[in-house]
Design a protein around this motif. Sequence first.
Motif, PDB file in Angstrom:
ATOM      1  N   MET A  20       0.829  -1.194   0.000  1.00 57.77           N
ATOM      2  CA  MET A  20       0.000   0.000   0.000  1.00 57.77           C
ATOM      3  C   MET A  20       0.875   1.260   0.000  1.00 57.77           C
ATOM      4  SD  MET A  20      -2.880   1.568  -0.039  1.00 57.77           S
ATOM      5  CE  MET A  20      -4.287   0.624   0.434  1.00 57.77           C
ATOM      6  N   LYS A  21       1.938   1.235   0.808  1.00 59.43           N
ATOM      7  CA  LYS A  21       2.795   2.415   0.884  1.00 59.43           C
ATOM      8  C   LYS A  21       3.401   2.744  -0.475  1.00 59.43           C
ATOM      9  CE  LYS A  21       6.788   4.330   3.266  1.00 59.43           C
ATOM     10  NZ  LYS A  21       7.785   4.143   4.325  1.00 59.43           N
ATOM     11  N   LYS A  22       3.919   1.742  -1.162  1.00 55.14           N
ATOM     12  CA  LYS A  22       4.552   1.984  -2.457  1.00 55.14           C
ATOM     13  C   LYS A  22       3.534   2.385  -3.521  1.00 55.14           C
ATOM     14  CE  LYS A  22       8.662  -0.804  -1.807  1.00 55.14           C
ATOM     15  NZ  LYS A  22       9.503  -1.877  -2.345  1.00 55.14           N
ATOM     16  N   GLU A  23       2.413   1.693  -3.573  1.00 57.66           N
ATOM     17  CA  GLU A  23       1.408   1.999  -4.593  1.00 57.66           C
ATOM     18  C   GLU A  23       0.773   3.374  -4.362  1.00 57.66           C
ATOM     19  OE1 GLU A  23       0.673   0.123  -7.498  1.00 57.66           O
ATOM     20  OE2 GLU A  23       2.584  -0.682  -6.797  1.00 57.66           O
ATOM     21  N   SER A  24       0.497   3.722  -3.099  1.00 59.77           N
ATOM     22  CA  SER A  24      -0.085   5.042  -2.833  1.00 59.77           C
ATOM     23  C   SER A  24       0.942   6.148  -3.086  1.00 59.77           C
ATOM     24  CB  SER A  24      -0.653   5.114  -1.412  1.00 59.77           C
ATOM     25  OG  SER A  24       0.351   4.932  -0.445  1.00 59.77           O
ATOM     26  N   SER A  25       2.214   5.848  -2.882  1.00 58.13           N
ATOM     27  CA  SER A  25       3.256   6.818  -3.222  1.00 58.13           C
ATOM     28  C   SER A  25       3.321   7.023  -4.730  1.00 58.13           C
ATOM     29  CB  SER A  25       4.612   6.350  -2.690  1.00 58.13           C
ATOM     30  OG  SER A  25       4.639   6.439  -1.281  1.00 58.13           O
ATOM     31  N   LYS A  26       3.175   5.938  -5.493  1.00 57.12           N
ATOM     32  CA  LYS A  26       3.114   6.076  -6.950  1.00 57.12           C
ATOM     33  C   LYS A  26       1.956   6.989  -7.347  1.00 57.12           C
ATOM     34  CE  LYS A  26       5.046   1.701  -8.585  1.00 57.12           C
ATOM     35  NZ  LYS A  26       4.752   0.509  -9.424  1.00 57.12           N
ATOM     36  N   PHE A  27       0.787   6.770  -6.728  1.00 51.76           N
ATOM     37  CA  PHE A  27      -0.373   7.596  -7.078  1.00 51.76           C
ATOM     38  C   PHE A  27      -0.113   9.060  -6.729  1.00 51.76           C
ATOM     39  CE2 PHE A  27      -4.565   9.446  -7.000  1.00 51.76           C
ATOM     40  CZ  PHE A  27      -5.150   8.890  -8.129  1.00 51.76           C
ATOM     41  N   ALA A  28       0.490   9.321  -5.582  1.00 51.80           N
ATOM     42  CA  ALA A  28       0.820  10.703  -5.211  1.00 51.80           C
ATOM     43  C   ALA A  28       1.769  11.307  -6.240  1.00 51.80           C
ATOM     44  CB  ALA A  28       1.433  10.734  -3.811  1.00 51.80           C
ATOM     45  N   ASN A  29       2.728  10.535  -6.711  1.00 47.31           N
ATOM     46  CA  ASN A  29       3.655  11.022  -7.741  1.00 47.31           C
ATOM     47  C   ASN A  29       2.951  11.263  -9.069  1.00 47.31           C
ATOM     48  OD1 ASN A  29       6.263  11.331  -6.504  1.00 47.31           O
ATOM     49  ND2 ASN A  29       6.286   9.120  -6.223  1.00 47.31           N
ATOM     50  N   VAL A  30       1.960  10.436  -9.404  1.00 47.53           N
ATOM     51  CA  VAL A  30       1.158  10.671 -10.608  1.00 47.53           C
ATOM     52  C   VAL A  30       0.468  12.030 -10.498  1.00 47.53           C
ATOM     53  CG1 VAL A  30      -0.945   9.941 -11.834  1.00 47.53           C
ATOM     54  CG2 VAL A  30       0.822   8.253 -11.268  1.00 47.53           C
ATOM     55  N   LEU A  31      -0.148  12.300  -9.352  1.00 53.01           N
ATOM     56  CA  LEU A  31      -0.824  13.582  -9.165  1.00 53.01           C
ATOM     57  C   LEU A  31       0.157  14.742  -9.302  1.00 53.01           C
ATOM     58  CD1 LEU A  31      -3.251  12.805  -6.201  1.00 53.01           C
ATOM     59  CD2 LEU A  31      -3.801  12.936  -8.652  1.00 53.01           C
ATOM     60  N   GLN A  32       1.323  14.612  -8.686  1.00 56.53           N
ATOM     61  CA  GLN A  32       2.323  15.682  -8.785  1.00 56.53           C
ATOM     62  C   GLN A  32       2.765  15.891 -10.226  1.00 56.53           C
ATOM     63  OE1 GLN A  32       5.723  15.443  -6.197  1.00 56.53           O
ATOM     64  NE2 GLN A  32       4.659  16.622  -4.641  1.00 56.53           N
ATOM     65  N   ALA A  33       2.980  14.788 -10.946  1.00 50.97           N
ATOM     66  CA  ALA A  33       3.412  14.885 -12.348  1.00 50.97           C
ATOM     67  C   ALA A  33       2.357  15.579 -13.207  1.00 50.97           C
ATOM     68  CB  ALA A  33       3.725  13.497 -12.898  1.00 50.97           C
ATOM     69  N   LEU A  34       1.105  15.455 -12.823  1.00 53.50           N
ATOM     70  CA  LEU A  34       0.011  16.113 -13.546  1.00 53.50           C
ATOM     71  C   LEU A  34      -0.179  17.568 -13.092  1.00 53.50           C
ATOM     72  CD1 LEU A  34      -2.615  13.211 -13.610  1.00 53.50           C
ATOM     73  CD2 LEU A  34      -1.144  13.995 -15.502  1.00 53.50           C
TER      74      LEU A  34
END
Length: 173
Positions: free
Chosen positions: A1-15
């Motif tokens: 969960m920690k890694k996948e939710s961090s990926k999602f946070a990075n997706v939001l930042q990249a957008l």
Amino acid sequence: MKKESSKFANVLQALGLGKEDRVFTLCTRLPELYIAAMGILKNRSVLCPLFSQFGPEPIIQRMSRGDAKVLLTTQRLFDKKVRPLLDQLPQLQYILLIDAAEDESDKIRSLPALMNKASDSFDIPPTDMEDMSVLHFTSGTTGMPKGVVHVHKAAYTHWSSGKYALDLHPDDI
């Protein structure tokens, strides 16, 4: 969960999304919903849940009133309930499709493709306990739905009370 939710946070930042930008979710209880919820909070954006049973009108009411910038959903729900409304949502910048293999356009994106490119490490910026974390809407049965703001302190309080309850022995309750 920690890694996948961090990926999602990075997706939001990249957008280009950050603090208090509203991210709406329209899906059933898929793993991606929980991953997104935690990623949204990590990024200090605002989680705005929509019930997958909503029809187009309740969706447009909430997304318009809530200043939706992103919608996370499935291809089926998007095609059935949101695609016909896109012209009524000028502030909506991105649709992230949970089950799309490829981007449809610059606006309609494949979540798996974005997640594959994202780092699984994310440093959570400082967060004030009074910062908005969740925007939940009332049912709208007595008029237009109203947005109810929840702050990060409320999420922390739920966590700490749940942790406390788990630490209790059943005989202590």
